[in-house]
Design an enzyme around this catalytic site. Structure first.
Site, mmCIF file in Angstrom:
data_model
loop_
_atom_site.group_PDB
_atom_site.id
_atom_site.type_symbol
_atom_site.label_atom_id
_atom_site.label_comp_id
_atom_site.label_asym_id
_atom_site.label_seq_id
_atom_site.Cartn_x
_atom_site.Cartn_y
_atom_site.Cartn_z
ATOM 1 N N GLU A 116 38.060 19.140 26.175
ATOM 2 C CA GLU A 116 38.128 18.893 27.619
ATOM 3 C C GLU A 116 39.512 18.387 27.975
ATOM 4 O O GLU A 116 40.339 18.117 27.081
ATOM 5 C CB GLU A 116 37.049 17.884 28.026
ATOM 6 C CG GLU A 116 35.647 18.447 27.890
ATOM 7 C CD GLU A 116 34.579 17.417 28.195
ATOM 8 O OE1 GLU A 116 34.539 16.929 29.314
ATOM 9 O OE2 GLU A 116 33.804 17.103 27.296
ATOM 10 N N HIS A 241 35.877 14.089 39.861
ATOM 11 C CA HIS A 241 35.805 15.262 38.980
ATOM 12 C C HIS A 241 36.276 16.469 39.783
ATOM 13 O O HIS A 241 35.830 16.667 40.917
ATOM 14 C CB HIS A 241 34.373 15.474 38.487
ATOM 15 C CG HIS A 241 34.296 16.362 37.279
ATOM 16 N ND1 HIS A 241 34.599 17.699 37.332
ATOM 17 C CD2 HIS A 241 33.971 16.103 35.990
ATOM 18 C CE1 HIS A 241 34.453 18.223 36.117
ATOM 19 N NE2 HIS A 241 34.082 17.270 35.283
ATOM 20 N N ARG A 288 42.094 14.833 34.859
ATOM 21 C CA ARG A 288 41.272 15.069 36.053
ATOM 22 C C ARG A 288 41.936 14.641 37.356
ATOM 23 O O ARG A 288 41.753 15.272 38.381
ATOM 24 C CB ARG A 288 39.974 14.266 35.932
ATOM 25 C CG ARG A 288 39.031 14.935 35.048
ATOM 26 C CD ARG A 288 37.785 14.156 34.883
ATOM 27 N NE ARG A 288 37.082 14.817 33.803
ATOM 28 C CZ ARG A 288 35.975 14.412 33.260
ATOM 29 N NH1 ARG A 288 35.403 13.309 33.695
ATOM 30 N NH2 ARG A 288 35.425 15.072 32.293
ATOM 31 N N HIS A 349 32.967 10.805 40.621
ATOM 32 C CA HIS A 349 32.274 11.104 39.363
ATOM 33 C C HIS A 349 32.068 9.877 38.492
ATOM 34 O O HIS A 349 31.004 9.699 37.908
ATOM 35 C CB HIS A 349 33.113 12.140 38.618
ATOM 36 C CG HIS A 349 32.550 12.577 37.302
ATOM 37 N ND1 HIS A 349 31.349 13.216 37.186
ATOM 38 C CD2 HIS A 349 33.042 12.460 36.034
ATOM 39 C CE1 HIS A 349 31.111 13.495 35.905
ATOM 40 N NE2 HIS A 349 32.113 13.018 35.184
ATOM 41 N N ARG A 384 39.881 7.493 32.853
ATOM 42 C CA ARG A 384 39.065 7.721 31.651
ATOM 43 C C ARG A 384 39.312 9.109 31.080
ATOM 44 O O ARG A 384 39.317 10.106 31.808
ATOM 45 C CB ARG A 384 37.586 7.590 32.008
ATOM 46 C CG ARG A 384 36.658 7.938 30.862
ATOM 47 C CD ARG A 384 35.232 7.864 31.302
ATOM 48 N NE ARG A 384 34.938 8.861 32.300
ATOM 49 C CZ ARG A 384 34.166 9.941 32.090
ATOM 50 N NH1 ARG A 384 33.607 10.148 30.914
ATOM 51 N NH2 ARG A 384 33.927 10.783 33.062
HETATM 52 P P1 FAD Z 1 23.294 5.350 33.496
HETATM 53 O O1 FAD Z 1 23.036 6.407 32.531
HETATM 54 O O2 FAD Z 1 23.718 5.751 34.856
HETATM 55 O O3 FAD Z 1 21.987 4.450 33.622
HETATM 56 C C1 FAD Z 1 21.904 3.429 34.588
HETATM 57 C C2 FAD Z 1 20.459 3.024 34.735
HETATM 58 O O4 FAD Z 1 20.360 1.862 35.539
HETATM 59 C C3 FAD Z 1 19.585 4.064 35.399
HETATM 60 O O5 FAD Z 1 18.379 4.120 34.678
HETATM 61 C C4 FAD Z 1 19.340 3.489 36.791
HETATM 62 O O6 FAD Z 1 18.161 3.914 37.390
HETATM 63 C C5 FAD Z 1 19.307 2.017 36.461
HETATM 64 N N1 FAD Z 1 19.574 1.125 37.588
HETATM 65 C C6 FAD Z 1 20.662 1.105 38.401
HETATM 66 N N2 FAD Z 1 20.540 0.116 39.302
HETATM 67 C C7 FAD Z 1 19.362 -0.507 39.072
HETATM 68 C C8 FAD Z 1 18.673 -1.572 39.682
HETATM 69 N N3 FAD Z 1 19.133 -2.227 40.765
HETATM 70 N N4 FAD Z 1 17.485 -1.964 39.157
HETATM 71 C C9 FAD Z 1 16.944 -1.303 38.102
HETATM 72 N N5 FAD Z 1 17.559 -0.270 37.502
HETATM 73 C C10 FAD Z 1 18.748 0.127 37.969
HETATM 74 N N6 FAD Z 1 30.237 11.080 30.197
HETATM 75 C C11 FAD Z 1 30.572 11.534 28.972
HETATM 76 O O7 FAD Z 1 30.989 10.745 28.110
HETATM 77 N N7 FAD Z 1 30.424 12.855 28.672
HETATM 78 C C12 FAD Z 1 29.973 13.760 29.564
HETATM 79 O O8 FAD Z 1 29.838 14.931 29.251
HETATM 80 C C13 FAD Z 1 29.634 13.317 30.860
HETATM 81 N N8 FAD Z 1 29.196 14.182 31.792
HETATM 82 C C14 FAD Z 1 28.765 13.703 32.989
HETATM 83 C C15 FAD Z 1 28.204 14.578 33.916
HETATM 84 C C16 FAD Z 1 27.675 14.105 35.102
HETATM 85 C C17 FAD Z 1 27.065 15.047 36.089
HETATM 86 C C18 FAD Z 1 27.732 12.715 35.389
HETATM 87 C C19 FAD Z 1 27.172 12.171 36.651
HETATM 88 C C20 FAD Z 1 28.320 11.837 34.481
HETATM 89 C C21 FAD Z 1 28.845 12.324 33.293
HETATM 90 N N9 FAD Z 1 29.418 11.462 32.364
HETATM 91 C C22 FAD Z 1 29.766 11.936 31.130
HETATM 92 C C23 FAD Z 1 29.446 10.026 32.590
HETATM 93 C C24 FAD Z 1 28.289 9.375 31.818
HETATM 94 O O9 FAD Z 1 27.152 10.201 31.932
HETATM 95 C C25 FAD Z 1 27.958 7.999 32.310
HETATM 96 O O10 FAD Z 1 29.106 7.232 32.446
HETATM 97 C C26 FAD Z 1 27.020 7.309 31.329
HETATM 98 O O11 FAD Z 1 25.903 8.117 31.095
HETATM 99 C C27 FAD Z 1 26.610 5.973 31.864
HETATM 100 O O12 FAD Z 1 25.556 5.469 31.079
HETATM 101 P P2 FAD Z 1 24.918 4.071 31.483
HETATM 102 O O13 FAD Z 1 23.822 3.833 30.530
HETATM 103 O O14 FAD Z 1 25.983 3.066 31.618
HETATM 104 O O15 FAD Z 1 24.364 4.310 32.959
HETATM 105 C C1 SIN Z 2 32.140 17.212 32.157
HETATM 106 O O1 SIN Z 2 31.333 17.776 31.418
HETATM 107 O O2 SIN Z 2 33.047 17.789 32.760
HETATM 108 C C2 SIN Z 2 32.022 15.748 32.335
HETATM 109 C C3 SIN Z 2 32.549 15.060 31.168
HETATM 110 C C4 SIN Z 2 32.816 13.616 31.463
HETATM 111 O O3 SIN Z 2 32.685 13.160 32.585
HETATM 112 O O4 SIN Z 2 33.200 12.909 30.520
#
Ligand code: FAD
Ligand code: SIN
Length: 518
Positions: A116, A241, A288, A349, A384
């Site tokens: 990427e 993004h 990005r 994003h 990032r």
């Molecule tokens: P999340 O996975 O967002 O989980 C947060 C949780 O907290 C959720 O369950 C939510 O419901 C809960 N929550 C929030 N507020 C409250 C509240 N007030 N009370 C109770 N629960 C709450 N990163 C990569 O490294 N590689 C990738 O390929 C990639 N692709 C991506 C593609 C997309 C479309 C998106 C949106 C993001 C992508 N990212 C990627 C970024 C990555 O997915 C996130 O940064 C990462 O998953 C965050 O994980 P987390 O556990 O911190 O939060």
């Molecule tokens: C993507 O698949 O383009 C998202 C990857 C990322 O946010 O790290």
């Protein structure tokens, strides 16, 4: 009131990894995960590209991954953190695989690696184009096997419980004793008292409305921590993004993974020109921020509403194998990748900043930890590197686990008051909340988007004051519901983005202000 040993807010990669590790190590202790929608709903579930980690030690090295991360972070990464995360990454991924997560392999059983933007080597491990869904599936399956984890879906954490709730406690240090939670189905509010609490509540893409993030990404954990007076930094560094699917609406939209550009897709304007090459020699795989600004500038020049991603020159069968979800979703939207270009625009994003934590995931408040996207560890600096966020979530969940294992928090003896709802009214209609939310999102897109300037930021700050006063008034006088709490949180997060943008007097990484354009 409910009591638990370890309270985790959020059920994405960060929260569930921590829950699993604590539950395995402490079978007699109670781990409670509150999560505000279905337990699988999270940014994690939608991650596409994969997880960046060094598995191919012939072609790649920790040093190269470290350098790529530091370059993307543009001088603001914490080198110690970068080294630690990148070196621990493969161990955490092996652990995830041992819990049942499957990643794509070749005929010899070796992991296949994607590339990427900003990566000098192929190092992104993935599960087709639905990596996050696979991680979430595997983690939830593992939590199911552990008796001492209770997941409370459809429970919304409203506010952290701190000394602020006990004015009689005269202490300088602020500690966290748990959280007040709204049961989103019954509408009742109760306290969860905990020996220690971890915010794993993810990002805030919804503050901009037009985002790759799902509806749950409203920055709640950051807003709660801010109100509890925890340190919050680097909020100006929002990653946009470059390639969110454009359907003419300004709401959550489907992501076209950067891995598709890594696979060879071209960005074109309506005239068919590969304009990114005019902005950066790395073309479609420049970082990005550069690609997003190139698109923003191209759209402003041409007046067009989007640009296009062209896959028509690529080997279609291979494309379908690698990106089945993207292929099918485009087809459902009448875009056949073999013949049509995909309309795309930049969308909010990822948040590079957040609740400041040290190398063990400790925040500035006692007994409060944070990991994943809501935290600011120092890994990402001003921007990032793609696919470094799932990595950070896994590594920091493990850091917190290790810290807690060595420094078990004491049971808290404090008695927590019931939530006081006396005198509040039912909100007559939810329309007002919808209107204020849209107003906030328009304001953030218009005045604090991909390209900012000081005049706009000051204007945003003034307008936000009005929205803040109106939202607080609604919050104080009405029975709480999810939309009202989320609006309040998004207003707090927008305030942090705007104020911290105004403080930065330079262009750096993902932050671009026309007033400092040299
Ligand atoms: P999340 O996975 O967002 O989980 C947060 C949780 O907290 C959720 O369950 C939510 O419901 C809960 N929550 C929030 N507020 C409250 C509240 N007030 N009370 C109770 N629960 C709450 N990163 C990569 O490294 N590689 C990738 O390929 C990639 N692709 C991506 C593609 C997309 C479309 C998106 C949106 C993001 C992508 N990212 C990627 C970024 C990555 O997915 C996130 O940064 C990462 O998953 C965050 O994980 P987390 O556990 O911190 O939060
Ligand atoms: C993507 O698949 O383009 C998202 C990857 C990322 O946010 O790290």
């Amino acid at each position: 009131m409910m009591e638990t040993n370890f309270l985790i807010i959020g059920s994405g990669a960060a929260g569930l990894t921590l829950a699993v590790k604590l539950a395995e190590k402490f079978p007699k202790k109670k781990i409670t995960v509150v999560t505000k929608a279905h337990q699988s709903e999270s940014n994690t579930k939608y991650a596409q590209g994969g997880v960046a980690a060094v598995f191919d030690l012939k072609e790649d090295s920790f040093q190269k991954h470290i350098e790529d991360t530091l370059i993307a972070g543009d001088g603001l990464c914490d080198k110690k953190v970068v080294e630690m995360v990148i070196k621990e990454g493969p161990l955490r991924l092996r652990e995830l695989m041992s819990w049942g997560a499957n990643f794509d392999t070749n005929a010899d059983g070796e992991l296949t690696l994607g590339k990427e933007g900003g990566h000098s080597k192929f190092r992104v491990i993935h599960h087709k184009d639905t990596t996050g869904n696979e991680i979430e599936r595997a983690l939830l399956a593992r939590t199911d096997q552990l008796q001492n984890i209770t997941i409370l879906p459809h429970h919304f954490a409203i506010d952290l419980i701190t000394e602020h709730h006990f004015p009689e406690l005269k202490t300088e240090e602020i500690s966290c004793y748990g959280t007040y939670v709204l049961d989103q189905i019954s509408g009742s509010i109760f306290a969860i008292k905990a020996d220690c609490t971890t915010l794993a509540s993810g990002g805030m893409g919804q503050v901009y409305g037009h985002t790759t993030n799902p509806a749950v990404a409203t920055g709640d954990g950051i807003a709660m921590a801010y109100r509890a007076k925890a340190r919050i930094e680097n909020m100006e560094f929002i990653q946009f993004h470059p390639t969110a699917f454009y359907d003419g609406k300004n709401q959550s939209s489907f992501l076209i993974s950067e891995a598709v550009r890594g696979f060879g897709a071209f960005l074109r304007n309506k005239k068919g020109e590969r304009f990114v090459l005019d902005y950066d020699a790395r073309g479609e795989l420049a970082s990005r921020d550069i690609v997003s600004r190139a698109i923003d500038s191209e759209m402003k020049k041409s007046g067009e509403e989007c640009v296009f991603l062209d896959c028509t020159h690529l080997e279609i069968q291979e494309l379908k194998i690698h990106f089945p979800n993207i292929y099918e979703t485009c087809l459902k939207n009448n875009i056949d990748l073999e013949e049509d270009w995909i309309p795309v625009v930049p969308a909010s994003h990822y948040l590079c900043g957040g609740v400041v934590v040290d190398i063990d995931g400790k925040t500035s408040l006692k007994n409060l930890f944070a990991c994943g996207e809501c935290s600011h560890t120092g890994l990402h600096g001003a921007n990032r590197l793609a696919s470094n966020s799932l990595l950070e979530a896994l590594v920091y969940a493990d850091r917190i686990f290790k810290y807690i294992s060595k420094n078990l928090p004491l049971r808290t003896t404090i008695s927590i008051a019931e939530w006081n709802e006396s005198g509040v009214e039912m909100l007559k209609s939810s329309e007002i909340l919808q209107q204020k939310t849209v107003e906030l999102q328009q304001l953030m897109r218009r005045f604090a988007g991909v390209v900012r300037n000081n005049k706009d930021l000051k204007e945003a700050s003034i307008r936000l004051e009005g929205l803040y006063a109106e939202t607080e008034d609604l919050y104080q006088k009405h029975k709480l519901n999810t939309s009202l709490c989320q609006l309040r949180n998004m207003v707090n997060v927008a305030h942090l983005i705007i104020q911290q943008s105004l403080v930065r007097k330079e262009n750096r990484g993902g932050y671009f202000n026309e007033d400092y354009n040299q």
